[in-house]
Design a protein around this motif. Structure first.
Motif, PDB file in Angstrom:
ATOM      1  N   GLY A   7      18.751   3.934   7.618  1.00 10.37           N
ATOM      2  CA  GLY A   7      19.749   4.998   7.703  1.00 10.37           C
ATOM      3  C   GLY A   7      21.102   4.494   7.240  1.00 10.37           C
ATOM      4  O   GLY A   7      21.268   3.308   6.933  1.00 10.37           O
ATOM      5  N   GLY A   9      24.399   6.153   8.475  1.00  7.96           N
ATOM      6  CA  GLY A   9      25.514   6.850   9.113  1.00  7.96           C
ATOM      7  C   GLY A   9      26.106   6.090  10.292  1.00  7.96           C
ATOM      8  O   GLY A   9      25.802   4.914  10.515  1.00  7.96           O
ATOM      9  N   ARG A  11      25.501   6.647  13.400  1.00  2.00           N
ATOM     10  CA  ARG A  11      24.440   6.313  14.369  1.00  2.00           C
ATOM     11  C   ARG A  11      23.808   4.974  14.024  1.00  2.00           C
ATOM     12  O   ARG A  11      23.606   4.118  14.905  1.00  2.00           O
ATOM     13  N   GLU A  12      23.542   4.760  12.738  1.00  3.73           N
ATOM     14  CA  GLU A  12      22.900   3.513  12.327  1.00  3.73           C
ATOM     15  C   GLU A  12      23.856   2.329  12.482  1.00  3.73           C
ATOM     16  O   GLU A  12      23.416   1.228  12.809  1.00  3.73           O
ATOM     17  N   ASP A  49      14.558   7.693   2.590  1.00  3.85           N
ATOM     18  CA  ASP A  49      13.310   8.466   2.441  1.00  3.85           C
ATOM     19  C   ASP A  49      12.360   7.854   1.404  1.00  3.85           C
ATOM     20  O   ASP A  49      11.327   8.431   1.100  1.00  3.85           O
ATOM     21  N   GLY A  69      16.560   5.582  11.933  1.00  8.63           N
ATOM     22  CA  GLY A  69      17.661   6.436  12.394  1.00  8.63           C
ATOM     23  C   GLY A  69      17.406   7.911  12.145  1.00  8.63           C
ATOM     24  O   GLY A  69      17.225   8.680  13.093  1.00  8.63           O
ATOM     25  N   PRO A  70      17.344   8.352  10.887  1.00  7.09           N
ATOM     26  CA  PRO A  70      17.279   9.793  10.603  1.00  7.09           C
ATOM     27  C   PRO A  70      15.875  10.394  10.695  1.00  7.09           C
ATOM     28  O   PRO A  70      14.879   9.664  10.717  1.00  7.09           O
ATOM     29  N   GLU A  71      15.820  11.711  10.701  1.00  8.14           N
ATOM     30  CA  GLU A  71      14.544  12.416  10.906  1.00  8.14           C
ATOM     31  C   GLU A  71      13.657  12.442   9.668  1.00  8.14           C
ATOM     32  O   GLU A  71      12.431  12.472   9.778  1.00  8.14           O
ATOM     33  N   ALA A 149      18.740  20.274   7.090  1.00 10.94           N
ATOM     34  CA  ALA A 149      19.960  19.466   7.228  1.00 10.94           C
ATOM     35  C   ALA A 149      20.930  20.087   8.241  1.00 10.94           C
ATOM     36  O   ALA A 149      22.144  20.121   8.017  1.00 10.94           O
ATOM     37  N   ASN A 285      14.851  16.739  19.024  1.00 11.17           N
ATOM     38  CA  ASN A 285      14.927  15.887  17.846  1.00 11.17           C
ATOM     39  C   ASN A 285      14.059  14.661  18.097  1.00 11.17           C
ATOM     40  O   ASN A 285      13.922  14.218  19.241  1.00 11.17           O
ATOM     41  N   ARG A 287      14.525  11.600  17.319  1.00 11.56           N
ATOM     42  CA  ARG A 287      15.356  10.431  16.969  1.00 11.56           C
ATOM     43  C   ARG A 287      16.562  10.392  17.901  1.00 11.56           C
ATOM     44  O   ARG A 287      16.763  11.293  18.703  1.00 11.56           O
ATOM     45  N   ASP A 290      23.193  11.989  16.654  1.00 14.52           N
ATOM     46  CA  ASP A 290      24.378  11.551  15.920  1.00 14.52           C
ATOM     47  C   ASP A 290      25.395  12.669  16.054  1.00 14.52           C
ATOM     48  O   ASP A 290      25.087  13.799  15.655  1.00 14.52           O
TER      49      ASP A 290
END
Ligand code: AMP
Ligand code: GLY
Length: 435
Positions: A7, A9, A11-12, A49, A69-71, A149, A285, A287, A290
């Motif tokens: 990830g 962002g 969050r990461e 991805d 991190g991301p979905e 998104a 979610n 994950r 964020d």
């Protein structure tokens, strides 16, 4: 152990920051990371991805643990692929990531397992959806089934608005296949809170409660964003409400799935509306949240790598997390124009000054290291809509807010903007309690 975080962002950055403190972490990689993350992890130039490239990298570098991190990669099946190749990875399987990837899957799961949520109907054509709207009273909420998104939900004040949302999703197909099916659900009223847990498939370790601020302007006005700030704990989530969410939402999902022979391993995020009839689920979610994670992790005393390894190994039973009792506030500093079109490449000033402050951290959400002009020195430049998550703790919520904004004010870049009221609900509750 070598650890890979996926990830780019805030969050990461927070995950990397916490993981890097673990004695179990010998070497940390982040793909694709960002400017801030490059200070604590080796950046790997692979997109989040690009699962095949990530797999090749993890095999080549003998990565001992991958944290997603991301979905997107979860929903695309990264966990199944890594596991098939004998690699340890934290997150739910492709099938169970549908708890976030498909709102139809998620709502049907809630119905089956008796989890409180808004009443809903599922539609696969616009005519039926529009006829249904005529039988209901507005406000109504129209949701695209698939990932959009964060833009696939319309809270429609009138029947006409609801019909317009159906038309744009199913006739104009603004989200493509993601709205082949839609959900229309009753509108819930109350305050929102986020409850995130880490599950080993049977047991859970609950993270502290938190609250996100989704709207762009102070007082929760203006359009929705990816989140303009967060704080933890959320005092609106009393011990009683927390228990209700665990007993009525989290355990029914984790244990219900386990009874169906499906182990949900990973972070499970429940977006909760605290209604007058009790907590109800708005969304799940698959994950960490964020920007919630940026306000939660600074309070976590327990080694995150140990928690995650226990989750992957099915060993969270009887394991307790330790917390710093002090509240934490995280303010998003955004680029001019965000959440609409924004400019990139602005030089960020003041980060060194913030580094000197106690109990303060800056998690980068959209930055890169580069030069503003050819003869300039390398520096941090803005590289996204949400640029920084300025985060601080304090002895009480007021002090945490004050510490956080004192840090925010040291940061400067052209056209930056941020909300001035992150944490206001908690502050109001605290002031009422004291009066
Ligand atoms: P979701 O992606 O489903 O969480 O929806 C995004 C946001 O839309 C939530 O955080 C809520 O603010 C709002 N929302 C979603 N569902 C509802 C509902 N049934 N009633 C009221 N607001 C909702
Ligand atoms: N803070 C909302 C989310 O992570 O989806």
């Amino acid at each position: 152990m070598r650890i890979l975080v996926i990830g780019s962002g805030g969050r990461e950055h927070a995950l990397c920051w916490k993981i890097a403190k673990s004695p179990r972490c010998e070497k940390l990689y982040c793909a694709p990371g960002n400017g801030g993350i490059s200070e604590i992890a080796e950046i790997v130039n692979i997109k989040a991805d690009d699962i095949d490239a990530l797999l090749d990298f993890a095999k080549a570098k003998k990565i001992g643990l991958t944290v997603v991190g991301p979905e997107m990669p979860l929903v695309a099946g990264i966990v199944d692929k890594f596991q098939k190749n004998g690699l340890k990875i934290f997150g739910p399987s492709k099938e169970l990531a549908n708890i976030e990837g498909s709102k139809v899957f998620s709502k049907e799961l809630m119905k089956r397992l008796g989890v409180p949520t808004a009443d809903f109907s599922i539609f696969d054509n616009s005519d039926d959806a529009i006829r249904y709207i005529d039988t209901k009273k507005a406000p109504l909420v129209v949701k695209a089934d698939g990932l959009c998104a964060g833009k696939g939900v319309v809270v429609a004040k009138t029947a006409d608005d609801a019909k317009a949302a159906v038309k744009s999703m199913m006739v104009d197909r603004i989200f493509g296949d993601a709205a082949d099916r839609i959900i229309i659900e009753d509108c819930l009223v109350g305050e929102e809170a986020s409850i995130i847990v880490i599950s080993d498939g049977q047991n859970v370790a609950a993270l502290a409660s938190s609250q996100d601020h989704k709207r762009i302007f102070d007082g929760d006005k203006g359009p929705n964003t990816g989140g303009m700030g967060a704080y933890s704990p959320a005092p609106v989530v009393t011990d009683e409400i927390f228990k209700k969410v665990m007993d009525g939402v989290i355990y029914p999902v984790i244990q219900g799935l386990a009874r169906e022979g499906k182990q949900y391993k990973g972070a499970l995020y429940a977006g909760i509306m605290l209604t007058k009839d009790g907590p109800k689920v708005l969304e799940f979610n698959a994950r960490f949240g964020d920007p919630e994670t940026q306000a939660i992790l600074p309070r976590l005393k327990t080694d995150l790598v140990e928690i995650i390894e226990r989750a992957v190994d099915g060993k969270l039973g009887g394991y307790n997390l330790e917390w710093d009792e002090r509240p934490c506030v995280s303010v998003v500093v955004a680029a001019g124009g965000y959440p609409g079109n924004y400019v990139k490449g602005m030089e960020i000033h003041g980060l060194d000054q913030v580094k000197k402050l106690k109990d303060t951290a800056v998690f980068h959400a959209g930055t890169k290291i580069g030069k503003r002009s050819t003869d300039a020195k390398d520096t941090f430049l803005t590289n996204g809509g949400r640029v920084l998550n300025v985060t601080a703790m304090g002895d009480d919520i007021k002090k945490a807010i004050d510490n956080c904004y004192a840090a925010v004010r040291k940061i400067k870049f052209e056209k930056m903007h941020y909300r001035n009221d992150i944490g206001y609900r908690a502050l109001k509750m605290e002031l009422t309690r004291r009066a």
